[in-house]
Design a protein around this motif. Structure first.
Motif, PDB file in Angstrom:
ATOM      1  N   GLU A  90       0.829  -1.205   0.000  1.00  0.00           N
ATOM      2  CA  GLU A  90       0.000   0.000   0.000  1.00  0.00           C
ATOM      3  C   GLU A  90       0.864   1.255   0.000  1.00  0.00           C
ATOM      4  O   GLU A  90       0.555   2.234  -0.683  1.00  0.00           O
ATOM      5  N   VAL A  91       1.957   1.205   0.730  1.00  0.00           N
ATOM      6  CA  VAL A  91       2.882   2.350   0.763  1.00  0.00           C
ATOM      7  C   VAL A  91       3.451   2.601  -0.626  1.00  0.00           C
ATOM      8  O   VAL A  91       3.504   3.746  -1.088  1.00  0.00           O
ATOM      9  N   ARG A  92       3.854   1.543  -1.319  1.00  0.00           N
ATOM     10  CA  ARG A  92       4.399   1.701  -2.672  1.00  0.00           C
ATOM     11  C   ARG A  92       3.356   2.270  -3.634  1.00  0.00           C
ATOM     12  O   ARG A  92       3.660   3.113  -4.456  1.00  0.00           O
ATOM     13  N   LEU A 145       4.004  10.391  -6.751  1.00  0.00           N
ATOM     14  CA  LEU A 145       5.027  10.748  -7.736  1.00  0.00           C
ATOM     15  C   LEU A 145       4.415  11.126  -9.079  1.00  0.00           C
ATOM     16  O   LEU A 145       4.884  12.067  -9.733  1.00  0.00           O
ATOM     17  N   VAL A 146       3.383  10.408  -9.493  1.00  0.00           N
ATOM     18  CA  VAL A 146       2.713  10.765 -10.747  1.00  0.00           C
ATOM     19  C   VAL A 146       2.090  12.153 -10.624  1.00  0.00           C
ATOM     20  O   VAL A 146       2.219  12.995 -11.514  1.00  0.00           O
ATOM     21  N   LEU A 150       8.697  15.975 -19.070  1.00  0.00           N
ATOM     22  CA  LEU A 150       7.523  15.140 -18.853  1.00  0.00           C
ATOM     23  C   LEU A 150       7.720  13.738 -19.430  1.00  0.00           C
ATOM     24  O   LEU A 150       7.341  12.745 -18.810  1.00  0.00           O
ATOM     25  N   GLY A 151       8.333  13.636 -20.596  1.00  0.00           N
ATOM     26  CA  GLY A 151       8.587  12.329 -21.213  1.00  0.00           C
ATOM     27  C   GLY A 151       9.515  11.468 -20.377  1.00  0.00           C
ATOM     28  O   GLY A 151       9.254  10.286 -20.151  1.00  0.00           O
ATOM     29  N   ILE A 152      10.592  12.060 -19.874  1.00  0.00           N
ATOM     30  CA  ILE A 152      11.538  11.307 -19.047  1.00  0.00           C
ATOM     31  C   ILE A 152      10.888  10.923 -17.719  1.00  0.00           C
ATOM     32  O   ILE A 152      11.067   9.799 -17.230  1.00  0.00           O
ATOM     33  N   ALA A 153      10.122  11.830 -17.119  1.00  0.00           N
ATOM     34  CA  ALA A 153       9.439  11.520 -15.862  1.00  0.00           C
ATOM     35  C   ALA A 153       8.477  10.345 -16.045  1.00  0.00           C
ATOM     36  O   ALA A 153       8.424   9.433 -15.213  1.00  0.00           O
ATOM     37  N   ALA A 154       7.722  10.351 -17.135  1.00  0.00           N
ATOM     38  CA  ALA A 154       6.779   9.261 -17.386  1.00  0.00           C
ATOM     39  C   ALA A 154       7.510   7.934 -17.591  1.00  0.00           C
ATOM     40  O   ALA A 154       7.090   6.895 -17.065  1.00  0.00           O
ATOM     41  N   VAL A 179      10.550   7.071 -16.438  1.00  0.00           N
ATOM     42  CA  VAL A 179      11.146   6.645 -15.169  1.00  0.00           C
ATOM     43  C   VAL A 179      10.079   6.058 -14.239  1.00  0.00           C
ATOM     44  O   VAL A 179      10.288   5.006 -13.618  1.00  0.00           O
ATOM     45  N   LEU A 180       8.934   6.724 -14.149  1.00  0.00           N
ATOM     46  CA  LEU A 180       7.870   6.222 -13.282  1.00  0.00           C
ATOM     47  C   LEU A 180       7.347   4.874 -13.754  1.00  0.00           C
ATOM     48  O   LEU A 180       7.136   3.965 -12.937  1.00  0.00           O
ATOM     49  N   MET A 181       7.144   4.711 -15.044  1.00  0.00           N
ATOM     50  CA  MET A 181       6.606   3.444 -15.539  1.00  0.00           C
ATOM     51  C   MET A 181       7.623   2.316 -15.423  1.00  0.00           C
ATOM     52  O   MET A 181       7.260   1.191 -15.084  1.00  0.00           O
ATOM     53  N   VAL A 182       8.888   2.598 -15.676  1.00  0.00           N
ATOM     54  CA  VAL A 182       9.913   1.552 -15.547  1.00  0.00           C
ATOM     55  C   VAL A 182      10.031   1.124 -14.081  1.00  0.00           C
ATOM     56  O   VAL A 182      10.111  -0.074 -13.783  1.00  0.00           O
ATOM     57  N   SER A 183      10.003   2.079 -13.160  1.00  0.00           N
ATOM     58  CA  SER A 183      10.096   1.711 -11.743  1.00  0.00           C
ATOM     59  C   SER A 183       8.831   0.983 -11.281  1.00  0.00           C
ATOM     60  O   SER A 183       8.902   0.060 -10.463  1.00  0.00           O
ATOM     61  N   PHE A 184       7.667   1.366 -11.811  1.00  0.00           N
ATOM     62  CA  PHE A 184       6.424   0.665 -11.490  1.00  0.00           C
ATOM     63  C   PHE A 184       6.483  -0.777 -11.991  1.00  0.00           C
ATOM     64  O   PHE A 184       6.145  -1.719 -11.263  1.00  0.00           O
ATOM     65  N   LEU A 185       6.934  -0.961 -13.235  1.00  0.00           N
ATOM     66  CA  LEU A 185       7.058  -2.312 -13.784  1.00  0.00           C
ATOM     67  C   LEU A 185       8.087  -3.137 -13.013  1.00  0.00           C
ATOM     68  O   LEU A 185       7.883  -4.329 -12.782  1.00  0.00           O
TER      69      LEU A 185
END
Length: 129
Positions: free
Chosen positions: A37-39, A46-47, A79-83, A85-91
């Protein structure tokens, strides 16, 4: 963007963050968060933070005197790099088993849309206008 519009935008962001905190508090079923839940909450914050930065960045760059084309390109890259990074870390969190998928099809669509949006934003920088 005028100073009054910037102030209004910042106030709306603050209200949104307060609303988010209220939603988290209301839907809490127990006293403590488990690590998963914390993650999930961290990724959500972060999003939201990346959207806040992306929405305020163009005004800041324009105030610095950069030309509009440069502002669009810099904002797109951020914005492209942030998206990405967030998706790679989520995956990575999903693959490592730190986060369980609740809605698999929706997650696939979300990840696909983030990657395609990132690709469009990053390729727009290298396309002559």
């Amino acid at each position: 963007m005028s100073a009054l519009e910037t102030l209004s935008t910042t106030a709306e962001i603050a209200i949104s963050i307060a609303g988010f905190a209220g939603v988290v508090a209301v839907f809490r079923s127990s006293d403590r968060f488990n690590p998963e839940e914390v993650r999930r909450v961290i990724f959500l914050v972060l999003v939201c933070a990346s959207v806040v930065v992306a929405s305020l960045l163009p005004s800041a760059l324009l105030d610095l005197g950069l030309p509009e084309l440069m502002v669009i390109k810099v904002s797109s890259v951020v914005l492209g790099i942030a998206a990405l990074v967030l998706m790679v870390s989520f995956l990575a969190s999903i693959i490592q088993g730190q986060i369980k998928l609740l809605f698999q099809r929706a997650t696939v669509l979300l990840v696909g849309s983030f990657f395609s949006t990132s690709a469009v934003l990053l390729t727009a920088v290298f396309t002559p206008m």
